[in-house]
Design a protein around this motif. Structure first.
Motif, PDB file in Angstrom:
ATOM      1  N   ILE A   1       3.420 -15.741  -8.788  1.00  0.00           N
ATOM      2  CA  ILE A   1       3.319 -14.533  -7.967  1.00  0.00           C
ATOM      3  C   ILE A   1       2.742 -13.393  -8.811  1.00  0.00           C
ATOM      4  O   ILE A   1       3.301 -13.048  -9.848  1.00  0.00           O
ATOM      5  CB  ILE A   1       4.705 -14.128  -7.414  1.00  0.00           C
ATOM      6  CG1 ILE A   1       5.321 -15.272  -6.607  1.00  0.00           C
ATOM      7  CG2 ILE A   1       4.611 -12.855  -6.578  1.00  0.00           C
ATOM      8  CD1 ILE A   1       4.570 -15.692  -5.364  1.00  0.00           C
ATOM      9  N   HIS A   2       1.631 -12.837  -8.363  1.00  0.00           N
ATOM     10  CA  HIS A   2       1.047 -11.716  -9.113  1.00  0.00           C
ATOM     11  C   HIS A   2       1.442 -10.361  -8.525  1.00  0.00           C
ATOM     12  O   HIS A   2       1.430  -9.353  -9.226  1.00  0.00           O
ATOM     13  CB  HIS A   2      -0.475 -11.844  -9.229  1.00  0.00           C
ATOM     14  CG  HIS A   2      -1.200 -11.949  -7.912  1.00  0.00           C
ATOM     15  ND1 HIS A   2      -1.382 -10.877  -7.066  1.00  0.00           N
ATOM     16  CD2 HIS A   2      -1.761 -13.023  -7.306  1.00  0.00           C
ATOM     17  CE1 HIS A   2      -2.061 -11.284  -6.007  1.00  0.00           C
ATOM     18  NE2 HIS A   2      -2.286 -12.586  -6.106  1.00  0.00           N
ATOM     19  N   THR A   3       1.813 -10.336  -7.230  1.00  0.00           N
ATOM     20  CA  THR A   3       2.122  -9.040  -6.627  1.00  0.00           C
ATOM     21  C   THR A   3       3.234  -9.167  -5.580  1.00  0.00           C
ATOM     22  O   THR A   3       3.202 -10.085  -4.759  1.00  0.00           O
ATOM     23  CB  THR A   3       0.876  -8.445  -5.914  1.00  0.00           C
ATOM     24  OG1 THR A   3      -0.235  -8.498  -6.793  1.00  0.00           O
ATOM     25  CG2 THR A   3       1.107  -7.002  -5.478  1.00  0.00           C
ATOM     26  N   VAL A   4       4.182  -8.234  -5.644  1.00  0.00           N
ATOM     27  CA  VAL A   4       5.135  -8.079  -4.540  1.00  0.00           C
ATOM     28  C   VAL A   4       4.520  -7.056  -3.575  1.00  0.00           C
ATOM     29  O   VAL A   4       4.150  -5.949  -3.993  1.00  0.00           O
ATOM     30  CB  VAL A   4       6.493  -7.561  -5.058  1.00  0.00           C
ATOM     31  CG1 VAL A   4       7.373  -7.102  -3.894  1.00  0.00           C
ATOM     32  CG2 VAL A   4       7.207  -8.634  -5.862  1.00  0.00           C
ATOM     33  N   LEU A   5       4.360  -7.457  -2.315  1.00  0.00           N
ATOM     34  CA  LEU A   5       3.910  -6.494  -1.309  1.00  0.00           C
ATOM     35  C   LEU A   5       5.134  -5.994  -0.555  1.00  0.00           C
ATOM     36  O   LEU A   5       5.941  -6.789  -0.071  1.00  0.00           O
ATOM     37  CB  LEU A   5       2.932  -7.145  -0.326  1.00  0.00           C
ATOM     38  CG  LEU A   5       1.573  -7.571  -0.885  1.00  0.00           C
ATOM     39  CD1 LEU A   5       0.655  -8.016   0.259  1.00  0.00           C
ATOM     40  CD2 LEU A   5       0.917  -6.448  -1.669  1.00  0.00           C
TER      41      LEU A   5
ATOM     42  N   CYS B   1      12.969 -11.166  -9.638  1.00  0.00           N
ATOM     43  CA  CYS B   1      13.303 -12.451  -8.991  1.00  0.00           C
ATOM     44  C   CYS B   1      12.087 -13.364  -8.860  1.00  0.00           C
ATOM     45  O   CYS B   1      12.205 -14.581  -8.998  1.00  0.00           O
ATOM     46  CB  CYS B   1      13.885 -12.215  -7.597  1.00  0.00           C
ATOM     47  SG  CYS B   1      15.577 -11.648  -7.621  1.00  0.00           S
ATOM     48  N   VAL B   2      10.946 -12.781  -8.521  1.00  0.00           N
ATOM     49  CA  VAL B   2       9.761 -13.632  -8.306  1.00  0.00           C
ATOM     50  C   VAL B   2       8.830 -13.612  -9.514  1.00  0.00           C
ATOM     51  O   VAL B   2       7.757 -14.200  -9.484  1.00  0.00           O
ATOM     52  CB  VAL B   2       8.983 -13.226  -7.017  1.00  0.00           C
ATOM     53  CG1 VAL B   2       9.869 -13.340  -5.799  1.00  0.00           C
ATOM     54  CG2 VAL B   2       8.396 -11.825  -7.128  1.00  0.00           C
ATOM     55  N   ASP B   3       9.258 -12.904 -10.567  1.00  0.00           N
ATOM     56  CA  ASP B   3       8.501 -12.837 -11.817  1.00  0.00           C
ATOM     57  C   ASP B   3       7.100 -12.259 -11.598  1.00  0.00           C
ATOM     58  O   ASP B   3       6.100 -12.817 -12.070  1.00  0.00           O
ATOM     59  CB  ASP B   3       8.416 -14.248 -12.434  1.00  0.00           C
ATOM     60  CG  ASP B   3       8.079 -14.183 -13.917  1.00  0.00           C
ATOM     61  OD1 ASP B   3       8.260 -13.107 -14.512  1.00  0.00           O
ATOM     62  OD2 ASP B   3       7.606 -15.191 -14.460  1.00  0.00           O
ATOM     63  N   ALA B   4       7.042 -11.154 -10.855  1.00  0.00           N
ATOM     64  CA  ALA B   4       5.744 -10.515 -10.565  1.00  0.00           C
ATOM     65  C   ALA B   4       5.577  -9.267 -11.431  1.00  0.00           C
ATOM     66  O   ALA B   4       6.518  -8.491 -11.565  1.00  0.00           O
ATOM     67  CB  ALA B   4       5.669 -10.126  -9.084  1.00  0.00           C
ATOM     68  N   PRO B   5       4.380  -9.061 -11.986  1.00  0.00           N
ATOM     69  CA  PRO B   5       4.181  -7.881 -12.841  1.00  0.00           C
ATOM     70  C   PRO B   5       3.947  -6.586 -12.077  1.00  0.00           C
ATOM     71  O   PRO B   5       4.049  -5.502 -12.645  1.00  0.00           O
ATOM     72  CB  PRO B   5       2.928  -8.254 -13.649  1.00  0.00           C
ATOM     73  CG  PRO B   5       2.188  -9.215 -12.778  1.00  0.00           C
ATOM     74  CD  PRO B   5       3.220  -9.958 -11.979  1.00  0.00           C
ATOM     75  N   LYS B   6       3.597  -6.691 -10.796  1.00  0.00           N
ATOM     76  CA  LYS B   6       3.343  -5.435 -10.082  1.00  0.00           C
ATOM     77  C   LYS B   6       3.762  -5.522  -8.611  1.00  0.00           C
ATOM     78  O   LYS B   6       3.957  -6.616  -8.070  1.00  0.00           O
ATOM     79  CB  LYS B   6       1.880  -5.020 -10.203  1.00  0.00           C
ATOM     80  CG  LYS B   6       0.865  -5.959  -9.583  1.00  0.00           C
ATOM     81  CD  LYS B   6      -0.529  -5.355  -9.741  1.00  0.00           C
ATOM     82  CE  LYS B   6      -1.575  -6.021  -8.873  1.00  0.00           C
ATOM     83  NZ  LYS B   6      -2.076  -7.290  -9.334  1.00  0.00           N
ATOM     84  N   ALA B   7       3.892  -4.334  -8.022  1.00  0.00           N
ATOM     85  CA  ALA B   7       4.260  -4.244  -6.602  1.00  0.00           C
ATOM     86  C   ALA B   7       3.448  -3.129  -5.952  1.00  0.00           C
ATOM     87  O   ALA B   7       3.116  -2.132  -6.600  1.00  0.00           O
ATOM     88  CB  ALA B   7       5.754  -3.945  -6.465  1.00  0.00           C
TER      89      ALA B   7
ATOM     90  N   ASP C   1       1.279 -19.097  -1.866  1.00  0.00           N
ATOM     91  CA  ASP C   1       0.073 -19.805  -2.308  1.00  0.00           C
ATOM     92  C   ASP C   1      -1.009 -18.815  -2.735  1.00  0.00           C
ATOM     93  O   ASP C   1      -1.871 -19.135  -3.553  1.00  0.00           O
ATOM     94  CB  ASP C   1      -0.489 -20.687  -1.173  1.00  0.00           C
ATOM     95  CG  ASP C   1       0.466 -21.810  -0.811  1.00  0.00           C
ATOM     96  OD1 ASP C   1       1.171 -22.294  -1.715  1.00  0.00           O
ATOM     97  OD2 ASP C   1       0.530 -22.186   0.377  1.00  0.00           O
ATOM     98  N   ALA C   2      -0.956 -17.630  -2.147  1.00  0.00           N
ATOM     99  CA  ALA C   2      -1.947 -16.598  -2.497  1.00  0.00           C
ATOM    100  C   ALA C   2      -1.421 -15.676  -3.598  1.00  0.00           C
ATOM    101  O   ALA C   2      -2.007 -14.622  -3.870  1.00  0.00           O
ATOM    102  CB  ALA C   2      -2.284 -15.781  -1.241  1.00  0.00           C
ATOM    103  N   GLY C   3      -0.277 -16.049  -4.194  1.00  0.00           N
ATOM    104  CA  GLY C   3       0.274 -15.250  -5.295  1.00  0.00           C
ATOM    105  C   GLY C   3       1.034 -14.020  -4.831  1.00  0.00           C
ATOM    106  O   GLY C   3       1.216 -13.072  -5.597  1.00  0.00           O
ATOM    107  N   LEU C   4       1.482 -14.035  -3.579  1.00  0.00           N
ATOM    108  CA  LEU C   4       2.146 -12.846  -3.031  1.00  0.00           C
ATOM    109  C   LEU C   4       3.586 -13.162  -2.617  1.00  0.00           C
ATOM    110  O   LEU C   4       3.866 -14.257  -2.134  1.00  0.00           O
ATOM    111  CB  LEU C   4       1.387 -12.352  -1.791  1.00  0.00           C
ATOM    112  CG  LEU C   4      -0.076 -11.973  -2.001  1.00  0.00           C
ATOM    113  CD1 LEU C   4      -0.742 -11.704  -0.658  1.00  0.00           C
ATOM    114  CD2 LEU C   4      -0.182 -10.751  -2.909  1.00  0.00           C
ATOM    115  N   ALA C   5       4.457 -12.192  -2.826  1.00  0.00           N
ATOM    116  CA  ALA C   5       5.793 -12.247  -2.225  1.00  0.00           C
ATOM    117  C   ALA C   5       5.902 -10.970  -1.388  1.00  0.00           C
ATOM    118  O   ALA C   5       5.639  -9.877  -1.896  1.00  0.00           O
ATOM    119  CB  ALA C   5       6.871 -12.284  -3.299  1.00  0.00           C
ATOM    120  N   ILE C   6       6.249 -11.120  -0.119  1.00  0.00           N
ATOM    121  CA  ILE C   6       6.186  -9.966   0.803  1.00  0.00           C
ATOM    122  C   ILE C   6       7.579  -9.693   1.352  1.00  0.00           C
ATOM    123  O   ILE C   6       8.236 -10.587   1.903  1.00  0.00           O
ATOM    124  CB  ILE C   6       5.184 -10.248   1.947  1.00  0.00           C
ATOM    125  CG1 ILE C   6       3.823 -10.653   1.360  1.00  0.00           C
ATOM    126  CG2 ILE C   6       5.038  -9.014   2.843  1.00  0.00           C
ATOM    127  CD1 ILE C   6       2.762 -11.005   2.378  1.00  0.00           C
TER     128      ILE C   6
END
Ligand code: SF4
Ligand code: SF4
Length: 448
Positions: A163-167, A201-207, A266-271
Motif C-alpha cells: 500500500i503506497h497511499t491511504v485515501l 496498520c497498512v504500512d503506508a507512507p502517506k495519506a 491491488d492498486a496500492g490503496l487503502a480507502i
C-alpha cells in the motif's frame, strides 16, 4: 492563479450533479441527544458473522461494557451504548421489515451514564501491526460511511499487495448528509490520529484526505494541523455524485483506475471514511469501544434538523421526536436519498452504519408511472463505471439475470442510483439490479 481554479477541480468521468440540501445542517454544531428509555442493539450491524451476546436477561451493564463478542475474524464485538438493565435478548424489527437478533437494554435514567472505567492506554506507536489490527477489532469499529464492513479486516491487506497511499474519504457526496463535514471541523485531532493509526496498520507512507469543493472550510481548518513532512495532505476535488465511491475517489485524487474485478489494494490503496478513522483515533488509544455515532437528521417536516450524537441502538421514533418531526413515517429514509433504505417502521434503531435519518415529504417519495425505455442513453452517460444500465434493465425485465452478470458486469454495479435518477421513463433500474444480484446470489448458493 491556482491552476486548479483555472481548469476546474479534478473529477471522474460521468456521474451526476444533484441539489445539495446541505445548508440546512452543515453550519450547526453537533449536539448530543438525550438517552432514550430503551435501546435496541442488533447483533448483526456489520458485514460478516453477527456478534455473540455474553449478557443475560436482568443483568446490569455499564455504558461502554462489552456485551457481545466477535464471532471470528470477520466479525466485531459490541459494547453497551448505555448504562441500564438487559431487558431481553430476542428479536427486534429491522428497517426493511424483517426481524433480527438484538440485545434490548432498559436505560437507567437515574444513572449519570459515566463510561466504564478503562485503565488501558495504548501507545499505538509502540504496537506491532498485528497488535494494532487486533486493537481496531476490539473497538468494534466498522465502516461508518454506510458500508459497515469490519475495518480491521480492511486493514489486513493481502500479503501480495504493497500500500503506497491511504485515501481518506471526506467527500460525503450524498445530498442532505453533513455528519462528515461537521466531524472534519470538530474532531480534527481524532481524525489525524486515526489516519496515522491506519497508515501504520497498512504500512503506508502517506495519506490524502479527499474532500469535495463544497467543503472548503474543512480544507482551511485542517491544513494548519497537517504534519510538515507532507505525509498527510488534503485535496479538494469537484463536487459531483458519487465522488465518494472508492473507484471515483481513487481516480479523482490520483488518476488511478481500479479495473473491474480488482481491489483497491491491488492498486496500492487503502480507502477509509473520515468518520471511521476519527472514531479509531478517539477510541483505540483509550481501549474504548464504539457506542455512539453522529447522524444527520434532516429533510421535510422537521423543526430541529441538525447533526446529533446518539447512542447506537437509539430508536428512530425517539430521534425524530427530538428533531421535532411532524410528518408521516412513510417518507423516512436511513441514509441519504440516493443509496439510503426506506424504513418500514420508526421502531427500529440506528446502527453503526447509519449516517443519517432523512425525512422526505410525499412529493419527494411519490412514484411516477414507469414507461418503456426510449433509448435516450441518459443512463449510460450517467453511470460512473461505464455500465450499460439500459441493456441491464431490459435483461432484468426478461429475467435474464445470469446474462446480466456474465456479459454486462452486473456485479460491478455498486447501486449508486445515478441511472434511475436520470431516467426520463422512471424505470427503477437500481431496484431491478438489487433484485437481480440477490437472485443470482441465491442461485449460486443452490448450485454450490
Ligand atoms: S446504479 Fe449501477 S448501473 Fe446504475 S449508474 Fe450506478 S453503478 Fe451504474
Ligand atoms: S435513461 Fe431510461 S429511457 Fe433512457 S436509455 Fe436509460 S433506461 Fe432507457
Amino acid at each position: 492563479m491556482n491552476l486548479l481554479r483555472l481548469f476546474g477541480k479534478k473529477t471522474f468521468p460521468r456521474g451526476i450533479h444533484l441539489e445539495e440540501h446541505k445548508a440546512e445542517t452543515n453550519a450547526k454544531p453537533t449536539r448530543r441527544l438525550p438517552f432514550a428509555p430503551e435501546i435496541i442493539v442488533p447483533l448483526a450491524q456489520h458485514v460478516g458473522k453477527p456478534a455473540k451476546a455474553i449478557v443475560f436477561k436482568g443483568q446490569l451493564v455499564t455504558r461502554g461494557e462489552l456485551i457481545a463478542i466477535a464471532d471470528g475474524f470477520m466479525s466485531v464485538p459490541i459494547h453497551a451504548p448505555v448504562t441500564g438493565t438487559i431487558k431481553e435478548i430476542g428479536l427486534a424489527k429491522t428497517a426493511q421489515g424483517g426481524k433480527q437478533a438484538a440485545i434490548i437494554i432498559t436505560t437507567s435514567l437515574s444513572s449519570g451514564q459515566q463510561l466504564l472505567d478503562s485503565d488501558i492506554q495504548f501507545d499505538y506507536l509502540q504496537m506491532s501491526r498485528e497488535e494494532l489490527i487486533q486493537a481496531v477489532q476490539n473497538t468494534g469499529i466498522v465502516g461508518l460511511g454506510g458500508a459497515a464492513f469490519p475495518t480491521h479486516v480492511k486493514m489486513q491487506t493481502p500479503a501480495d499487495c504493497s500500500i503506497h497511499t491511504v485515501l481518506v474519504n471526506g467527500c460525503e457526496c450524498e445530498p442532505f448528509l453533513t455528519t462528515d463535514h461537521r466531524l472534519m471541523l470538530e474532531r480534527i485531532e481524532h481524525l489525524l490520529q486515526g489516519i496515522r493509526i491506519s497508515m501504520k496498520c497498512v504500512d503506508a507512507p502517506k495519506a490524502i484526505i479527499g474532500i469535495e469543493d463544497n467543503k472548503m472550510d474543512v480544507l482551511h481548518a485542517i491544513e494548519p494541523h497537517l504534519p510538515d513532512d507532507n505525509s498527510i495532505r488534503i485535496k479538494a476535488i469537484a463536487t459531483k455524485y458519487p465522488q465518494g465511491a472508492q473507484k471515483m475517489l481513487a481516480y479523482s485524487l490520483l488518476g488511478i483506475e481500479i479495473p473491474s474485478g480488482s481491489r483497491s489494494s491491488d492498486a496500492g490503496l487503502a480507502i477509509f471514511n473520515v468518520a471511521t478513522l476519527a472514531k479509531i483515533g478517539a477510541l483505540l488509544p483509550k481501549g474504548h469501544g464504539l457506542i455512539e455515532r453522529t447522524i444527520t437528521v434532516t429533510g421535510d417536516s422537521l423543526e430541529n434538523p441538525g447533526n446529533y450524537l446518539a447512542p447506537i441502538g437509539t430508536p428512530l421514533r425517539y430521534i425524530l421526536d427530538h428533531a421535532g418531526f411532524k410528518g408521516k413515517e412513510a417518507g423516512v429514509i436511513l441514509g441519504g436519498p440516493m443509496m439510503g433504505i426506506p424504513v418500514r417502521s420508526l421502531d427500529v434503531p440506528i446502527t453503526k452504519g447509519t449516517g443519517g435519518v432523512l425525512v422526505l415529504d410525499e412529493r419527494a417519495t411519490r412514484r411516477d408511472d414507469i414507461s418503456p425505455c426510449i433509448k435516450c442513453s441518459s443512463c449510460l452517460q450517467a453511470c460512473p463505471i461505464n455500465l450499460n444500465p439500459s441493456e441491464l434493465g431490459l435483461l432484468a425485465a426478461k429475467r435474464q439475470y445470469d446474462v446480466m452478470e456474465e456479459k454486462y458486469h452486473l456485479n460491478d454495479c455498486f447501486e449508486c442510483g445515478c441511472c434511475s435518477y436520470v431516467c426520463p421513463s422512471n424505470i427503477p433500474l437500481v431496484q431491478y439490479f438489487r433484485i437481480a444480484k440477490t437472485l443470482n446470489r441465491e442461485r449460486h448458493l443452490q448450485n454450490g
